[in-house]
Design a protein around this motif. Structure first.
Motif, PDB file in Angstrom:
ATOM      1  N   ASP A   1     -14.309  -3.699   0.546  1.00 56.66           N
ATOM      2  CA  ASP A   1     -13.770  -4.640   1.533  1.00 56.66           C
ATOM      3  C   ASP A   1     -12.590  -5.450   1.002  1.00 56.66           C
ATOM      4  N   THR A   2     -12.053  -5.059  -0.139  1.00 56.37           N
ATOM      5  CA  THR A   2     -10.926  -5.803  -0.703  1.00 56.37           C
ATOM      6  C   THR A   2      -9.715  -4.891  -0.879  1.00 56.37           C
ATOM      7  N   TYR A   3      -8.559  -5.542  -1.010  1.00 60.37           N
ATOM      8  CA  TYR A   3      -7.295  -4.826  -1.182  1.00 60.37           C
ATOM      9  C   TYR A   3      -6.584  -5.376  -2.417  1.00 60.37           C
ATOM     10  N   ARG A   4      -5.745  -4.561  -3.017  1.00 52.30           N
ATOM     11  CA  ARG A   4      -4.893  -5.007  -4.111  1.00 52.30           C
ATOM     12  C   ARG A   4      -3.590  -4.230  -4.053  1.00 52.30           C
ATOM     13  N   VAL A   5      -2.563  -4.711  -4.767  1.00 57.27           N
ATOM     14  CA  VAL A   5      -1.270  -4.026  -4.781  1.00 57.27           C
ATOM     15  C   VAL A   5      -1.480  -2.595  -5.260  1.00 57.27           C
ATOM     16  N   GLY A   6      -0.923  -1.636  -4.530  1.00 53.44           N
ATOM     17  CA  GLY A   6      -1.170  -0.231  -4.811  1.00 53.44           C
ATOM     18  C   GLY A   6      -0.521   0.267  -6.088  1.00 53.44           C
ATOM     19  N   LEU A   7      -1.183   1.197  -6.743  1.00 52.66           N
ATOM     20  CA  LEU A   7      -0.628   1.795  -7.949  1.00 52.66           C
ATOM     21  C   LEU A   7       0.665   2.540  -7.639  1.00 52.66           C
ATOM     22  N   GLY A   8       0.769   3.046  -6.405  1.00 49.48           N
ATOM     23  CA  GLY A   8       2.008   3.703  -6.012  1.00 49.48           C
ATOM     24  C   GLY A   8       3.185   2.745  -6.044  1.00 49.48           C
ATOM     25  N   LEU A   9       2.985   1.530  -5.547  1.00 50.53           N
ATOM     26  CA  LEU A   9       4.047   0.532  -5.551  1.00 50.53           C
ATOM     27  C   LEU A   9       4.432   0.165  -6.980  1.00 50.53           C
ATOM     28  N   VAL A  10       3.445   0.015  -7.842  1.00 48.66           N
ATOM     29  CA  VAL A  10       3.714  -0.294  -9.248  1.00 48.66           C
ATOM     30  C   VAL A  10       4.556   0.813  -9.882  1.00 48.66           C
TER      31      VAL A  10
ATOM     32  N   LEU B   1      -0.828  -3.975   9.949  1.00 48.01           N
ATOM     33  CA  LEU B   1       0.148  -3.840   8.879  1.00 48.01           C
ATOM     34  C   LEU B   1      -0.517  -3.505   7.545  1.00 48.01           C
ATOM     35  N   VAL B   2      -1.668  -4.108   7.291  1.00 50.44           N
ATOM     36  CA  VAL B   2      -2.394  -3.808   6.058  1.00 50.44           C
ATOM     37  C   VAL B   2      -2.799  -2.340   6.029  1.00 50.44           C
ATOM     38  N   HIS B   3      -3.292  -1.836   7.132  1.00 45.31           N
ATOM     39  CA  HIS B   3      -3.679  -0.420   7.200  1.00 45.31           C
ATOM     40  C   HIS B   3      -2.471   0.491   6.965  1.00 45.31           C
ATOM     41  N   ASN B   4      -1.304   0.090   7.516  1.00 45.02           N
ATOM     42  CA  ASN B   4      -0.085   0.865   7.284  1.00 45.02           C
ATOM     43  C   ASN B   4       0.304   0.851   5.809  1.00 45.02           C
ATOM     44  N   LEU B   5       0.158  -0.300   5.160  1.00 40.64           N
ATOM     45  CA  LEU B   5       0.507  -0.426   3.734  1.00 40.64           C
ATOM     46  C   LEU B   5      -0.430   0.413   2.871  1.00 40.64           C
ATOM     47  N   VAL B   6      -1.689   0.472   3.254  1.00 37.03           N
ATOM     48  CA  VAL B   6      -2.642   1.309   2.526  1.00 37.03           C
ATOM     49  C   VAL B   6      -2.267   2.784   2.693  1.00 37.03           C
ATOM     50  N   ARG B   7      -1.945   3.166   3.903  1.00 36.28           N
ATOM     51  CA  ARG B   7      -1.612   4.569   4.177  1.00 36.28           C
ATOM     52  C   ARG B   7      -0.387   5.024   3.393  1.00 36.28           C
TER      53      ARG B   7
END
Length: 264
Positions: free
Chosen positions: A66-75, A51-57
């Motif tokens: 090696d870290t993730y954060r809320v995407g600029l696209g979502l913002v 699911l994380v990989h899908n959210l990144v895509r």
């Protein structure tokens, strides 16, 4: 179950899991590893990774090493939802409900230096009321709403003491040590109550409203004449006011656990 998710027959379940992942990120922890996300959500590791990989895509999350954060696209996509909304509009339903539940005038305050200002209100329908008007300016140290700011905003404490603690009635607290003790009690209780500290015959009860960054954005509360609001009414009214503060904070995007408190 995995096959159903892939085929799209359980979209609500998938969206719920996406929501769990996104809610793992907070102001205090904006970047998380996959392991931290998995631990926070309680999802199976393989499911979480997929699911994380899908959210990144799709741009909902951004990956940095090696870290993730809320995407600029979502913002960017969220911006239209907040455009044109302000503190008064967002909290008005809460203010009106607080008035209806208590029967007393409900007010919303913001701080400006050593003072607090009424920016919104829902007036009581009682014939005898404590008078409030939008734009009314009052000191911080005399009254429950002002003490909410003092209890959760260290800059408010500095401003109030720097301006001086004037006495308005025999019950106004002007001793810094006593005020400091009261502020600690207010933070522990989650609300402030005041009887005749600014005006004789007037009482109030207020709670903090936290914003997205965890800092106190406003104070919400009720005011009434002491002939109708006494110390005996506090156990009944305090939970209602605190709940109003929680709902108003939620409407501003606040998430529990990131409060900023004053140190006097």
């Amino acid at each position: 179950m995995a096959e159903e998710e892939r085929s799209g027959t359980t979209p609500v379940l998938v969206l719920s899991k996406f929501k769990q992942i996104l809610e793992s990120f907070t102001i205090d922890n904006p970047e998380l590893t996959l392991q931290q996300i998995t631990r926070s959500t309680g999802l199976p590791a393989s499911t979480c990774q997929r699911l994380v990989h899908n959210l990144v895509r799709e741009g909902f999350l951004d990956r940095y090493d090696d870290t993730y954060r809320v995407g600029l696209g979502l913002v960017r996509w969220a911006a239209p939802g907040t455009f044109g909304l302000d503190l008064v509009r967002l909290t008005r339903p809460v203010l009106q409900q607080l008035r209806d539940e208590t029967g007393e005038t409900a007010c919303l305050y913001v701080r400006d230096g050593a003072y607090r200002t009424v920016i919104s209100l829902a007036e009581s329908r009682h014939p005898v009321v404590r008078l409030f008007v939008v734009g009314m300016v009052m000191p911080l140290h005399a009254g429950s709403a002002g003490k909410v700011f003092l209890a959760w905003d260290k800059l408010a404490v500095k401003d109030a003491i720097g301006h001086g603690l004037a006495r308005f009635t025999p019950r106004t607290v002007v001793d810094i040590d006593l005020l400091s003790e009261q502020l600690g009690q207010i933070r522990e209780a989650g609300y402030a109550v005041s009887f005749e500290e600014r005006d004789l015959g007037a009482a109030s009860l207020s709670a903090p409203v936290f914003g997205l960054n965890g800092e106190v954005s406003a104070a919400i509360g009720i005011g009434a004449p002491t002939q109708r609001f006494t110390a005996a009414d506090v156990p009944r009214l305090a939970p209602i006011v605190v709940e109003a503060g929680r709902r108003a904070s939620e409407r501003l995007g606040y998430r529990p656990g990131v409060e900023r408190v004053a140190a006097l």
